[in-house]
Design a protein around this motif. Sequence first.
Motif, PDB file in Angstrom:
ATOM      1  N   UNK A   1       3.421 -12.898  -2.425  1.00  0.00           N
ATOM      2  CA  UNK A   1       2.562 -11.722  -2.321  1.00  0.00           C
ATOM      3  C   UNK A   1       1.446 -12.023  -1.339  1.00  0.00           C
ATOM      4  N   UNK A   2       1.085 -11.022  -0.567  1.00  0.00           N
ATOM      5  CA  UNK A   2       0.044 -11.163   0.449  1.00  0.00           C
ATOM      6  C   UNK A   2      -1.242 -10.509  -0.025  1.00  0.00           C
ATOM      7  N   UNK A   3      -2.324 -11.303  -0.043  1.00  0.00           N
ATOM      8  CA  UNK A   3      -3.607 -10.772  -0.526  1.00  0.00           C
ATOM      9  C   UNK A   3      -4.723 -11.002   0.499  1.00  0.00           C
TER      10      UNK A   3
ATOM     11  N   UNK B   1       8.932 -10.061  -0.517  1.00  0.00           N
ATOM     12  CA  UNK B   1       7.525 -10.398  -0.289  1.00  0.00           C
ATOM     13  C   UNK B   1       6.769  -9.081  -0.229  1.00  0.00           C
ATOM     14  N   UNK B   2       5.704  -8.963  -0.997  1.00  0.00           N
ATOM     15  CA  UNK B   2       4.866  -7.759  -0.948  1.00  0.00           C
ATOM     16  C   UNK B   2       3.545  -8.089  -0.274  1.00  0.00           C
ATOM     17  N   UNK B   3       3.247  -7.367   0.806  1.00  0.00           N
ATOM     18  CA  UNK B   3       2.061  -7.644   1.613  1.00  0.00           C
ATOM     19  C   UNK B   3       0.959  -6.625   1.319  1.00  0.00           C
ATOM     20  N   UNK B   4      -0.239  -6.923   1.810  1.00  0.00           N
ATOM     21  CA  UNK B   4      -1.395  -6.005   1.804  1.00  0.00           C
ATOM     22  C   UNK B   4      -1.804  -5.542   0.414  1.00  0.00           C
TER      23      UNK B   4
ATOM     24  N   UNK C   1       0.819  -1.216   0.000  1.00  0.00           N
ATOM     25  CA  UNK C   1       0.000   0.000   0.000  1.00  0.00           C
ATOM     26  C   UNK C   1       0.855   1.269   0.000  1.00  0.00           C
ATOM     27  N   UNK C   2       2.159   1.145   0.265  1.00  0.00           N
ATOM     28  CA  UNK C   2       3.006   2.352   0.320  1.00  0.00           C
ATOM     29  C   UNK C   2       3.510   2.768  -1.059  1.00  0.00           C
ATOM     30  N   UNK C   3       3.237   1.953  -2.075  1.00  0.00           N
ATOM     31  CA  UNK C   3       3.575   2.344  -3.449  1.00  0.00           C
ATOM     32  C   UNK C   3       5.043   2.680  -3.634  1.00  0.00           C
TER      33      UNK C   3
END
Length: 301
Positions: A279-281, A252-255, A230-232
């Motif tokens: 990736x976290x979804x 790893x990319x979360x949220x 979410x921080x782009x």
Amino acid sequence: MGFFEKIKQGLTKTRDALSDTLGSVFSGFSEIDDDFYDELEESLILADLGVDTSVKAVDRLRKSVRENHLKTTEEAKEALKDILVDMLNVGDTELNLSTHPSVILVIGVNGVGKTTTIGKIAKQQVDQGKKVLLVAGDTFRAAAADQLEIWAGRSGASIVRQHEGADPAAVVFDGIQSAKAKDMDVIIIDTAGRLHNKANLMNELNKISRIVERELPEASKEVLLVLDGTTGQNGLIQAKQFKEIAGVTAMALTKLDGTAKGGIVIAVADALQIPVKFIGVGEQADDLMPFEARGFVEALL
């Protein structure tokens, strides 16, 4: 629910935002001209691919259209998918856990979902029949070790922790000795995430890395950077700094379910040339998913 469906569901916000912009680009132009390329580039930037990656993707698309004599925007869309998949394929997307034990050193600023990511990876490994040890190397936040202990209980992993303010390198040393004694398969080390205090963080991570190298010289070692999707573009800046100080091997990319800017996944992979491995979804343990470039791009577009 399969990977594609889950990713598709998790990327709803990004896909909705993209279909508003990209969809109108592909449907609104009858021919592939400069205006089409300009609009496309702008849409990709808005999806948080970043200026550099968006420009590069569109330049490659121009070349592909020219060389393959593409005529319709639908053909251009398929070509763009191939280009984005290629930009994501920068290395093996599976964790290298080929030795016994293997080590995953997990880094990232506070608040990105680091501890939760560790817990979810631990659960996945335990479910595969592996013996997993969590090491609470973030000794600066009292809650960090407590949170990790909860995840150890949930996942069926063991944990080594000390009191708040203990030397993180000493905790890691104890963890490795415990892992050797108990014949563990995977050691996952949590670390503090104080990026604003860069020199201290660098020294601390170096010290931890030296202990791992000294005590387990033959072990496979992944340095997994966790970023908050979410921080782009701020996530991209963090990633560049961590790459400098910690030799990141995986991300790893979360949220990603909470943002319309899921394109950041492509931006970080392209800019850093480091593979995204998870990736976290969502909140559940199985919502941290092993990354698959083609499925991701298909779900995105």
